[in-house]
Design an enzyme around this catalytic site. Structure first.
Site, PDB file in Angstrom:
ATOM      1  N   SER A 120       0.812  -1.210   0.000  1.00  0.00           N
ATOM      2  CA  SER A 120       0.000   0.000   0.000  1.00  0.00           C
ATOM      3  C   SER A 120       0.845   1.260   0.000  1.00  0.00           C
ATOM      4  O   SER A 120       0.307   2.361   0.015  1.00  0.00           O
ATOM      5  CB  SER A 120      -0.921  -0.005   1.228  1.00  0.00           C
ATOM      6  OG  SER A 120      -0.172  -0.166   2.414  1.00  0.00           O
ATOM      7  N   HIS A 141      -2.591  -3.068  -5.785  1.00  0.00           N
ATOM      8  CA  HIS A 141      -3.035  -2.791  -4.421  1.00  0.00           C
ATOM      9  C   HIS A 141      -4.549  -2.926  -4.302  1.00  0.00           C
ATOM     10  O   HIS A 141      -5.302  -2.077  -4.771  1.00  0.00           O
ATOM     11  CB  HIS A 141      -2.593  -1.382  -4.013  1.00  0.00           C
ATOM     12  CG  HIS A 141      -3.019  -0.990  -2.646  1.00  0.00           C
ATOM     13  ND1 HIS A 141      -3.279   0.319  -2.291  1.00  0.00           N
ATOM     14  CD2 HIS A 141      -3.254  -1.736  -1.531  1.00  0.00           C
ATOM     15  CE1 HIS A 141      -3.646   0.365  -1.022  1.00  0.00           C
ATOM     16  NE2 HIS A 141      -3.647  -0.863  -0.553  1.00  0.00           N
ATOM     17  N   GLU A 153      -5.675  -0.392  -7.119  1.00  0.00           N
ATOM     18  CA  GLU A 153      -4.713   0.639  -7.474  1.00  0.00           C
ATOM     19  C   GLU A 153      -3.527  -0.043  -8.157  1.00  0.00           C
ATOM     20  O   GLU A 153      -2.908  -0.929  -7.567  1.00  0.00           O
ATOM     21  CB  GLU A 153      -4.280   1.320  -6.174  1.00  0.00           C
ATOM     22  CG  GLU A 153      -3.613   2.657  -6.298  1.00  0.00           C
ATOM     23  CD  GLU A 153      -3.396   3.300  -4.931  1.00  0.00           C
ATOM     24  OE1 GLU A 153      -3.393   4.532  -4.865  1.00  0.00           O
ATOM     25  OE2 GLU A 153      -3.216   2.578  -3.930  1.00  0.00           O
ATOM     26  N   ASN A 191      -3.375   5.918  -0.026  1.00  0.00           N
ATOM     27  CA  ASN A 191      -2.760   6.115   1.289  1.00  0.00           C
ATOM     28  C   ASN A 191      -1.990   7.421   1.400  1.00  0.00           C
ATOM     29  O   ASN A 191      -1.765   7.913   2.514  1.00  0.00           O
ATOM     30  CB  ASN A 191      -1.875   4.926   1.647  1.00  0.00           C
ATOM     31  CG  ASN A 191      -2.720   3.754   2.110  1.00  0.00           C
ATOM     32  OD1 ASN A 191      -3.680   3.924   2.840  1.00  0.00           O
ATOM     33  ND2 ASN A 191      -2.375   2.552   1.668  1.00  0.00           N
TER      34      ASN A 191
END
Length: 286
Positions: A120, A141, A153, A191
């Site tokens: 992440s 991800h 992602e 993130n």
């Protein structure tokens, strides 16, 4: 571009087992690996129970449920990944540990296989440097829990090829996911934005701005978030949040990404969130 037909997943925890279940339900053969036989057994039980539940609720036909169970294989040996088309690792968020795994996988999987990381926050380019196939390394991800959350992602490293990207994108779409693509910067998209918000919520709690309940209620009711940031941190795992904040801080070099001392303290105390029964909140055992 060769079609992906067989998938290896490393890590029998919530993310890895969720990815394996998702792959199997969508008609692909999948090997799920964990070096811990207990974790592998728990993953087997959890996935089987979930598939049975989907069938009983009419969300999956009996035939599709049976096919998904047949598609799933469990192993404690990475050597069983010799014929898979792609490996998705979903292990601890540590660059050193992931690099060691990728180096080993590089010597096991076939020449054409893709190595994908569910990281992440960690640089895909640096992970790829541990292999002899940097053009076939990519970030994939998944959001937690993988069978439910719609987003994947995708992150290209400096040397990731178009063929690798296209094959990974096709796989994600076959799994029913929407795709966003990020450059290989610390934290990527989700993130990079989410973790500083969670960190700031810890600062608000740490400095006495408000109670944990009011911080979470403010974000849920005031900004239409389905879950407050402190509640979400417990769901993700405070250790994971701390690891990502450290990656952001080191990778982007800005003091605004420094982890809140309260977050550090909770992790040091073993208050990791739902998985441990206590984090910001306390949870009754399931």
């Amino acid at each position: 571009m060769a079609e992906i037909r067989s998938v290896g997943v490393v890590g029998g925890g919530q993310m890895g087992s969720g990815i394996a279940q998702l792959v199997a339900v969508n008609g692909l053969e999948v090997w799920l690996h964990d070096s811990d036989s207990t974790a592998l057994s728990k993953a087997h039980q959890s996935i089987s129970s979930t598939i049975q539940s989907l069938v009983s609720k009419g969300r999956l036909t009996k035939e599709k449920g049976a096919e998904a169970v047949r598609n799933l294989k469990y192993t404690s040996s990475l050597e069983d990944f010799g014929s898979v088309d792609i490996v998705i690792e979903a292990i601890v968020e540590s660059e050193e540990v992931k690099k060691k795994l990728f180096t080993r996988l590089d010597s096991i999987v076939k020449e054409s296989a893709i190595l994908a990381s569910n990281t992440s926050s960690i640089s895909i380019t640096r992970l790829a440097s541990a292999t002899s196939r940097p053009s076939q390394v990519i970030g994939m991800h998944f959001m937690n829990p993988p069978p439910i959350m719609k987003l994947v992602e995708i992150i290209r490293g400096a040397n990731t090829s178009d063929d690798t990207f296209n094959a990974t994108k096709c796989l994600a779409e076959r799994l029913g996911k929407k795709i966003v693509c990020s450059q290989d910067f610390s934290g990527f998209i989700v993130n990079r934005i989410l973790m500083p918000m969670i960190n700031e919520a810890f600062h608000a709690l740490y400095t006495g701005v408000a109670t944990k309940e009011d911080i979470d209620a403010g974000m849920k009711l005031g900004t239409n978030h389905p879950m407050g940031p402190l509640e979400l941190a417990d769901h993700i795992g405070l250790d994971v949040c701390l690891s990502i904040m450290k990656v952001l801080h080191a990778g982007l070099g800005d003091s605004k990404y420094a982890p809140c001392p309260l977050l550090v303290q909770y992790v040091d105390a073993g208050r990791l969130g739902r998985k441990k029964g206590v984090g910001v909140y306390k949870y009754s055992k399931m």
